[in-house]
Scaffold this active site. Sequence first.
Site, short mmCIF file in Angstrom:
data_model
loop_
_atom_site.label_atom_id
_atom_site.label_comp_id
_atom_site.label_asym_id
_atom_site.label_seq_id
_atom_site.Cartn_x
_atom_site.Cartn_y
_atom_site.Cartn_z
N ASP A 295 -0.54 12.75 49.90
CA ASP A 295 -0.35 11.63 48.98
C ASP A 295 -0.10 12.26 47.61
OD1 ASP A 295 -0.89 9.79 50.97
OD2 ASP A 295 -2.57 8.82 49.93
N HIS B 254 -7.30 11.69 46.49
CA HIS B 254 -6.71 11.56 45.16
C HIS B 254 -7.58 12.25 44.12
CE1 HIS B 254 -4.69 7.77 47.01
NE2 HIS B 254 -4.24 8.90 47.53
N CYS C 136 -4.16 5.86 38.11
CA CYS C 136 -3.56 5.49 39.40
C CYS C 136 -2.42 4.49 39.24
CB CYS C 136 -4.58 4.84 40.31
SG CYS C 136 -6.17 5.60 40.35
N1 ARG Z 1 -10.82 8.28 46.02
C1 ARG Z 1 -11.13 8.22 44.62
C2 ARG Z 1 -12.58 7.89 44.42
O1 ARG Z 1 -13.04 7.05 45.14
C3 ARG Z 1 -10.31 7.19 43.91
C4 ARG Z 1 -9.01 7.73 43.56
C5 ARG Z 1 -8.14 6.74 42.92
N2 ARG Z 1 -6.94 7.37 42.55
C6 ARG Z 1 -5.70 6.93 42.86
N3 ARG Z 1 -4.67 7.63 42.43
N4 ARG Z 1 -5.51 5.85 43.58
O2 ARG Z 1 -13.25 8.39 43.56
#
Ligand code: ARG
Length: 422
Positions: free
Chosen positions: A244, A293, A406
């Site tokens: 991703d 991410h 994001c």
């Molecule tokens: N998985 C990350 C967390 O829960 C959230 C990441 C959100 N980032 C994104 N580019 N959608 O901390």
Amino acid sequence: MPDNVDLPAVNAWTQFGRLLKVVVGRADPTSCHLPVEPACQSEINDPYLAEQIPWPGGQVKHRKSTKLAEAQLQNFCHILESETVQVKSVREAAECGRLVEKRRTEALRSNTKENDARVFQKGRTRTLRTKSMDWSKPVAGPEWSSPSQYCATCPRDTMITLGNTILEATMSKRSRYFEHLACREICLDLWRQDPLRIKFWSAPKPSMSDEMYNPGFWAKTDEERFQSMRSYEFCVNEKEPIFDAADITRVGKDIFVQKSMTTNDSGIMWLKSHFPELRVHALHFPYDLYPSHIDCTFVPLRPPGKDREDGLVLINPERPPLRAELELWSQNGWKMLNAPMPATLDRPAFSQSSYWLSMNLLSLSPSTLVIEEAELPLYNLLSENGFDVITVPMRGMYEFGGAIHCCTWDLQRDDACTDYFP
Ligand code: ARG
């Protein structure tokens, strides 16, 4: 600041060069909850509600949610487009947090700084939006199907600019297979402006067949996961290259890619083989049992200065990076800055992200950052470290997969392929 007239229309080598052009996602009325699939077992994170109803899937029924997210995205675009912005005083920032939640108010009260509200000359960032699509339609490939798609609130997840290249990620979830189409017109338009300097590429689309995923992954308990923490095995296996876009962070000639639920080693190798002009490094965060991410975990803020002032990376104190992987940074004058705890640990019931969306910030330049308006602990830390901090409301986005970083995709920054790790 005079514009660098020679910059190609697509140009972003870092996370922190002055931001000239950006895409902002869209919360369409047809936005859906992430369906359950091999790459994702969504859960309601409010235990009371979780006992009452199953994971809803399908279109988000509560229209207020999409409306609020879209209103906040539009407001953000307006701020990005403005030449100047009113920076809140700490007291005003505290006031605005007080309206939201009690816990947050407690964090805000500890603040005693003088009223320092002012108009800040930030410069204009040209803003484009993703295209509206019908996300409620089912989609399928020869070996899979998904009852609905997701949404295009987070172009950061699907698209990345690497220097003068626009790259569509492979993606890892079936429901997000076609999400890049919300950005297609923007890509074609930019590429046609300067086809000899701008590259437009799509990474090989995976089959998304069952064989791509580790069947046992979701059956493991957290304890078992903790035991195998350092094997870095997640729900996608190595059969096909997967990544991703949001697992990548750019620092000039070097890019850093998180091994995660959404990016495998083969995906990192694909990036290495297709971007020989860049140095591609893998990063591992052993304490994150569900990594996905990198922008709530490891956020480069500014490079080391000419006067030997340290470069700074904001890191997540609950997910420290592997010490061995930090040596490269410390040897080159970078310091890690622990993010403070979020102003509140509460999240919307359907949010699939952690409370660390608090550190999901966007750099407008090496000295100017945009953060969520209630995050006063972060506001204070960044101000103390010499940044101008602009605040915007963005909690409406929390149930749509992200926040301030994001929901964007950088197209043009005033930066270059600088070697920050010589
Ligand atoms: N998985 C990350 C967390 O829960 C959230 C990441 C959100 N980032 C994104 N580019 N959608 O901390």
